[in-house]
Motif scaffolding. Sequence first.
Motif, PDB file in Angstrom:
ATOM      1  N   LEU A   4       0.713  -1.364   0.061  1.00 29.77           N
ATOM      2  CA  LEU A   4      -0.023  -0.051   0.108  1.00 29.77           C
ATOM      3  C   LEU A   4       0.899   1.152   0.246  1.00 29.77           C
ATOM      4  O   LEU A   4       0.776   2.095  -0.785  1.00 29.77           O
ATOM      5  N   GLY A   5       1.827   1.189   0.622  1.00 30.20           N
ATOM      6  CA  GLY A   5       2.748   2.233   0.844  1.00 30.20           C
ATOM      7  C   GLY A   5       3.501   2.587  -0.723  1.00 30.20           C
ATOM      8  O   GLY A   5       3.638   3.516  -0.946  1.00 30.20           O
ATOM      9  N   ASN A   6       3.875   1.469  -1.280  1.00 32.89           N
ATOM     10  CA  ASN A   6       4.481   1.685  -2.458  1.00 32.89           C
ATOM     11  C   ASN A   6       3.479   2.237  -3.715  1.00 32.89           C
ATOM     12  O   ASN A   6       3.852   3.037  -4.318  1.00 32.89           O
ATOM     13  N   ALA A   7       2.249   1.628  -3.504  1.00 33.70           N
ATOM     14  CA  ALA A   7       1.214   2.039  -4.456  1.00 33.70           C
ATOM     15  C   ALA A   7       1.126   3.682  -4.351  1.00 33.70           C
ATOM     16  O   ALA A   7       0.966   4.522  -5.129  1.00 33.70           O
ATOM     17  N   ALA A   8       1.039   4.241  -2.865  1.00 29.09           N
ATOM     18  CA  ALA A   8       0.912   5.585  -2.472  1.00 29.09           C
ATOM     19  C   ALA A   8       2.138   6.212  -3.205  1.00 29.09           C
ATOM     20  O   ALA A   8       1.644   7.468  -3.857  1.00 29.09           O
ATOM     21  N   PHE A   9       3.170   5.807  -2.940  1.00 28.39           N
ATOM     22  CA  PHE A   9       4.414   6.543  -3.686  1.00 28.39           C
ATOM     23  C   PHE A   9       4.256   6.750  -5.091  1.00 28.39           C
ATOM     24  O   PHE A   9       4.360   7.818  -5.689  1.00 28.39           O
ATOM     25  N   ALA A  10       4.141   5.505  -5.748  1.00 24.91           N
ATOM     26  CA  ALA A  10       3.860   5.472  -7.181  1.00 24.91           C
ATOM     27  C   ALA A  10       2.898   6.348  -7.817  1.00 24.91           C
ATOM     28  O   ALA A  10       3.330   6.834  -8.838  1.00 24.91           O
ATOM     29  N   SER A  11       1.749   6.336  -6.973  1.00 26.00           N
ATOM     30  CA  SER A  11       0.759   7.371  -7.597  1.00 26.00           C
ATOM     31  C   SER A  11       0.905   8.860  -7.133  1.00 26.00           C
ATOM     32  O   SER A  11      -0.059   9.534  -7.278  1.00 26.00           O
ATOM     33  N   GLY A  12       1.935   9.004  -6.374  1.00 23.97           N
ATOM     34  CA  GLY A  12       2.020  10.537  -5.907  1.00 23.97           C
ATOM     35  C   GLY A  12       1.220  10.818  -4.910  1.00 23.97           C
ATOM     36  O   GLY A  12       1.068  12.194  -4.516  1.00 23.97           O
ATOM     37  N   ASN A  13       0.619   9.971  -4.079  1.00 22.36           N
ATOM     38  CA  ASN A  13      -0.166  10.044  -2.734  1.00 22.36           C
ATOM     39  C   ASN A  13       0.452   9.613  -1.550  1.00 22.36           C
ATOM     40  O   ASN A  13      -0.122   9.215  -0.665  1.00 22.36           O
ATOM     41  N   ALA A  14       1.580   9.749  -1.495  1.00 19.32           N
ATOM     42  CA  ALA A  14       2.447   9.429  -0.403  1.00 19.32           C
ATOM     43  C   ALA A  14       2.071  10.383   0.786  1.00 19.32           C
ATOM     44  O   ALA A  14       2.069  11.516   0.695  1.00 19.32           O
ATOM     45  N   ARG A  15       1.945   9.687   2.074  1.00 17.20           N
ATOM     46  CA  ARG A  15       1.658  10.457   3.144  1.00 17.20           C
ATOM     47  C   ARG A  15       2.707  10.956   4.038  1.00 17.20           C
ATOM     48  O   ARG A  15       2.677  11.705   4.909  1.00 17.20           O
ATOM     49  N   HIS A  16       4.016  10.329   3.825  1.00 19.94           N
ATOM     50  CA  HIS A  16       5.425  10.578   4.553  1.00 19.94           C
ATOM     51  C   HIS A  16       5.102  10.363   5.913  1.00 19.94           C
ATOM     52  O   HIS A  16       5.355  11.276   7.023  1.00 19.94           O
ATOM     53  N   PRO A  17       4.566   9.252   6.676  1.00 23.01           N
ATOM     54  CA  PRO A  17       4.243   9.092   7.899  1.00 23.01           C
ATOM     55  C   PRO A  17       5.515   8.908   8.904  1.00 23.01           C
ATOM     56  O   PRO A  17       6.601   8.368   8.357  1.00 23.01           O
ATOM     57  N   GLY A  18       5.466   9.403  10.060  1.00 22.79           N
ATOM     58  CA  GLY A  18       6.689   9.095  11.018  1.00 22.79           C
ATOM     59  C   GLY A  18       7.891   9.939  10.435  1.00 22.79           C
ATOM     60  O   GLY A  18       8.982   9.133  10.780  1.00 22.79           O
ATOM     61  N   GLN A  19       7.916  10.795   9.628  1.00 29.96           N
ATOM     62  CA  GLN A  19       9.069  11.327   9.183  1.00 29.96           C
ATOM     63  C   GLN A  19       9.454  12.777  10.009  1.00 29.96           C
ATOM     64  O   GLN A  19       9.757  13.857   9.065  1.00 29.96           O
ATOM     65  N   ASP A  20       9.157  12.916  11.060  1.00 30.44           N
ATOM     66  CA  ASP A  20       9.457  14.148  11.679  1.00 30.44           C
ATOM     67  C   ASP A  20      10.304  14.139  12.971  1.00 30.44           C
ATOM     68  O   ASP A  20      10.594  13.055  13.423  1.00 30.44           O
ATOM     69  N   LEU A  21      10.537  15.281  13.706  1.00 25.97           N
ATOM     70  CA  LEU A  21      11.379  15.034  15.050  1.00 25.97           C
ATOM     71  C   LEU A  21      10.461  14.328  16.034  1.00 25.97           C
ATOM     72  O   LEU A  21      11.390  13.561  16.772  1.00 25.97           O
ATOM     73  N   ALA A  22       9.300  14.444  16.120  1.00 25.64           N
ATOM     74  CA  ALA A  22       8.616  13.725  17.121  1.00 25.64           C
ATOM     75  C   ALA A  22       8.770  12.023  16.948  1.00 25.64           C
ATOM     76  O   ALA A  22       8.996  11.287  18.012  1.00 25.64           O
ATOM     77  N   ARG A  23       8.834  11.542  15.866  1.00 20.56           N
ATOM     78  CA  ARG A  23       9.102  10.109  15.516  1.00 20.56           C
ATOM     79  C   ARG A  23      10.678   9.912  15.930  1.00 20.56           C
ATOM     80  O   ARG A  23      10.956   8.872  16.371  1.00 20.56           O
ATOM     81  N   LEU A  24      11.566  10.803  15.614  1.00 19.02           N
ATOM     82  CA  LEU A  24      12.798  10.640  15.939  1.00 19.02           C
ATOM     83  C   LEU A  24      12.941  10.453  17.473  1.00 19.02           C
ATOM     84  O   LEU A  24      13.866   9.538  17.883  1.00 19.02           O
ATOM     85  N   ARG A  25      12.345  11.339  18.334  1.00 15.88           N
ATOM     86  CA  ARG A  25      12.397  11.124  19.783  1.00 15.88           C
ATOM     87  C   ARG A  25      11.717   9.834  20.244  1.00 15.88           C
ATOM     88  O   ARG A  25      12.143   9.336  21.050  1.00 15.88           O
ATOM     89  N   GLU A  26      10.597   9.521  19.549  1.00 20.63           N
ATOM     90  CA  GLU A  26       9.779   8.189  19.897  1.00 20.63           C
ATOM     91  C   GLU A  26      10.679   6.987  19.490  1.00 20.63           C
ATOM     92  O   GLU A  26      10.757   6.365  20.663  1.00 20.63           O
ATOM     93  N   THR A  27      11.683   7.054  18.935  1.00 21.45           N
ATOM     94  CA  THR A  27      12.475   5.777  18.253  1.00 21.45           C
ATOM     95  C   THR A  27      13.606   5.891  19.068  1.00 21.45           C
ATOM     96  O   THR A  27      14.639   5.014  18.939  1.00 21.45           O
ATOM     97  N   SER A  28      14.085   7.047  19.800  1.00 23.37           N
ATOM     98  CA  SER A  28      15.489   7.124  20.274  1.00 23.37           C
ATOM     99  C   SER A  28      15.806   6.116  21.459  1.00 23.37           C
ATOM    100  O   SER A  28      16.859   5.798  21.774  1.00 23.37           O
ATOM    101  N   THR A  29      14.782   5.439  22.080  1.00 22.86           N
ATOM    102  CA  THR A  29      15.103   4.460  22.968  1.00 22.86           C
ATOM    103  C   THR A  29      14.985   3.044  22.411  1.00 22.86           C
ATOM    104  O   THR A  29      15.283   2.199  23.496  1.00 22.86           O
ATOM    105  N   GLY A  30      14.726   2.855  21.152  1.00 23.33           N
ATOM    106  CA  GLY A  30      14.698   1.659  20.580  1.00 23.33           C
ATOM    107  C   GLY A  30      14.100   1.644  19.277  1.00 23.33           C
ATOM    108  O   GLY A  30      13.266   2.413  19.104  1.00 23.33           O
ATOM    109  N   GLN A  31      14.054   0.301  18.493  1.00 20.93           N
ATOM    110  CA  GLN A  31      13.420   0.161  17.467  1.00 20.93           C
ATOM    111  C   GLN A  31      12.653  -1.124  17.330  1.00 20.93           C
ATOM    112  O   GLN A  31      13.136  -2.209  18.002  1.00 20.93           O
ATOM    113  N   LYS A  32      11.479  -1.150  16.691  1.00 15.66           N
ATOM    114  CA  LYS A  32      10.913  -2.289  16.369  1.00 15.66           C
ATOM    115  C   LYS A  32      10.335  -2.034  15.008  1.00 15.66           C
ATOM    116  O   LYS A  32       9.089  -1.945  14.567  1.00 15.66           O
ATOM    117  N   PRO A  33      11.112  -2.313  13.898  1.00 20.97           N
ATOM    118  CA  PRO A  33      10.908  -2.095  12.611  1.00 20.97           C
ATOM    119  C   PRO A  33       9.949  -3.195  12.009  1.00 20.97           C
ATOM    120  O   PRO A  33       9.715  -4.137  12.634  1.00 20.97           O
TER     121      PRO A  33
END
Length: 127
Positions: free
Chosen positions: A12-41
């Motif tokens: 779904l994310g790739n389809a959104a990117f390919a169609s020009g409708n990407a939402r760019h979730p979690g690409q901000d300073l808040a997300r950097l802070r949220e993941t600073s203590t660990g990652q769960k990709p």
Amino acid sequence: MEPDDVLRRLKLGNAAFASGNARHPGQDLARLRETSTGQKPLATVLSCSDSRVPIELLFDRGVGDLFGVRVAGNVADTDELGSLEYGVDHLGTPVLVVLGHTRCGAVTAVGLTLFLTAPTSKKIGRA
């Protein structure tokens, strides 16, 4: 998260990117802070180091969503395999994606080198 759910999100994310409708979730300073203590990709991704293949953008994911292993030609040797194992075993990603792309300079260079160094008889194709 189940593997099928992760694959669905990636598609779904790739389809959104390919169609020009990407939402760019979690690409901000808040997300950097949220993941600073660990990652769960969600997934481990082996991709080319080519600057035109940014996995977070291609799958419309954010910081901490993908554990990326990048190497020219997206080939895995000992070091890359160790990193992939870390993503799958230690981080617990349920999906491993091997992402190739068109016009890969590394793959082209290897193919050209093999062609140029092959004996002449191997360069001549069959009729």
